[in-house]
Design a protein around this motif. Sequence first.
Motif, PDB file in Angstrom:
ATOM      1  N   GLU A  42       0.824  -1.214   0.000  1.00  0.00           N
ATOM      2  CA  GLU A  42       0.000   0.000   0.000  1.00  0.00           C
ATOM      3  C   GLU A  42       0.855   1.260   0.000  1.00  0.00           C
ATOM      4  OE1 GLU A  42      -4.000   1.241   2.486  1.00  0.00           O
ATOM      5  OE2 GLU A  42      -3.282  -0.829   2.611  1.00  0.00           O
ATOM      6  N   ARG A  72     -10.069   3.614   1.953  1.00  0.00           N
ATOM      7  CA  ARG A  72      -8.701   3.125   2.100  1.00  0.00           C
ATOM      8  C   ARG A  72      -7.825   3.395   0.900  1.00  0.00           C
ATOM      9  NH1 ARG A  72      -7.571  -2.699   4.031  1.00  0.00           N
ATOM     10  NH2 ARG A  72      -5.467  -2.582   3.237  1.00  0.00           N
ATOM     11  N   GLN A  75      -5.369   6.395   1.283  1.00  0.00           N
ATOM     12  CA  GLN A  75      -4.911   6.816   2.606  1.00  0.00           C
ATOM     13  C   GLN A  75      -3.397   6.970   2.684  1.00  0.00           C
ATOM     14  OE1 GLN A  75      -6.664   4.195   5.556  1.00  0.00           O
ATOM     15  NE2 GLN A  75      -8.487   5.471   5.734  1.00  0.00           N
ATOM     16  N   GLN A  76      -2.660   6.106   2.002  1.00  0.00           N
ATOM     17  CA  GLN A  76      -1.198   6.235   2.058  1.00  0.00           C
ATOM     18  C   GLN A  76      -0.729   7.495   1.346  1.00  0.00           C
ATOM     19  OE1 GLN A  76       1.040   4.605   3.820  1.00  0.00           O
ATOM     20  NE2 GLN A  76      -0.583   3.358   4.725  1.00  0.00           N
ATOM     21  N   ASP A 119     -12.610  12.128   7.555  1.00  0.00           N
ATOM     22  CA  ASP A 119     -11.506  11.197   7.330  1.00  0.00           C
ATOM     23  C   ASP A 119     -10.332  11.912   6.671  1.00  0.00           C
ATOM     24  OD1 ASP A 119     -10.906   8.473   7.925  1.00  0.00           O
ATOM     25  OD2 ASP A 119     -10.873   8.035   5.781  1.00  0.00           O
ATOM     26  N   LYS A 210     -15.602   0.058   5.313  1.00  0.00           N
ATOM     27  CA  LYS A 210     -14.278   0.529   4.892  1.00  0.00           C
ATOM     28  C   LYS A 210     -13.773   1.647   5.801  1.00  0.00           C
ATOM     29  CE  LYS A 210     -15.620   3.735   1.147  1.00  0.00           C
ATOM     30  NZ  LYS A 210     -15.586   3.903  -0.329  1.00  0.00           N
ATOM     31  N   GLY A 214     -10.384   1.183   7.817  1.00  0.00           N
ATOM     32  CA  GLY A 214      -9.345   2.174   7.572  1.00  0.00           C
ATOM     33  C   GLY A 214      -8.838   2.868   8.814  1.00  0.00           C
ATOM     34  N   ASP A 252      -7.554  -2.864  -1.145  1.00  0.00           N
ATOM     35  CA  ASP A 252      -8.188  -3.518  -0.002  1.00  0.00           C
ATOM     36  C   ASP A 252      -8.945  -4.788  -0.365  1.00  0.00           C
ATOM     37  OD1 ASP A 252     -10.045  -2.092  -1.437  1.00  0.00           O
ATOM     38  OD2 ASP A 252     -11.094  -1.288   0.313  1.00  0.00           O
TER      39      ASP A 252
END
Length: 306
Positions: A42, A72, A75-76, A119, A210, A214, A252
């Motif tokens: 990821e 997700r 997110q990185q 988020d 999710k 996450g 994911d």
Amino acid sequence: MNTDSSTFTKQEDGGNVWLSQNNVQTSDLTDHGIQPTVLDNEAEVGKAMLNELLETAASKEGDINIALLGGRGAQQMHRLLGELAKTSEQDELFGRLNVFTQDALAPMSMNNCFSFVRDFERILGSDFFKKVKSFTPMQTDKEDLEAGLIEYLNKLEALGGLDIFFIGHGPEENQASHLAYIKPFSGAQSTHVAGLIPISSSILEHHISKFKAGGSIVNEQDEEECRSAGYILTLGPAAILQAKKVVQSVVDADSAPAKVQTYANVLNTKLSTAPEELLGQLNANPGLWIRLHPNTKSFVLPSLGL
């Protein structure tokens, strides 16, 4: 505040409300296919997504308009952007960014922990939002959701449309999939830039699961409000096809194993050359819309089994 609706035409299809821009030509529906890039983890996907943003910044002058991907999938990349925002290394880039969200559950308070905005704030951090030129979420707490969506679209149009549409891939029943939150059999067409569609139980469960997977901090009250949402605000096929670049990430499949088959269907389905039949395929499986964009990157993990 621009709520002028005169530049949009509204179409209704089985309870779904779609907005089209007036005087915009129908998009080319050529199948460009999709060539996934399989990365080790990821973190590598996040770096690859960030590199696409940096390449766009280096190749053009002025503002950069992007649609953030929730859940997700990005997110990185968001963590990387958040770390950079704590330094001065990319302040010039941040000062050029007009950031948009691409979908939202509604009606729902904007501070609900299941809102993508919350988020984004959690992962990108306050420094990011202080430094970007603008941040425009879809308003989910307006009494007139359609008017709020038009206000959002007018701003996006005034800024020249999206340079990058960061997008995911969500599983649906019958091994179909959604992009943004364009769900199967919602009547989405190539001219539809955004829509307000009734929510399905499968999408609602996917959304909540999710967020929990996450790492979002959730509470029962917000989850109850989220489960009572009746609609989805979403960008439509026209927003995808008109973006200068589409960057997809699918990370994911471990927590959403249905994606193994649904993503494979997007890769391998033979698209019809007959326009009416093709539109039927796209309506049944909106994940296929991504194959009609000529400048798409799709970053995925080995868990998809490719």
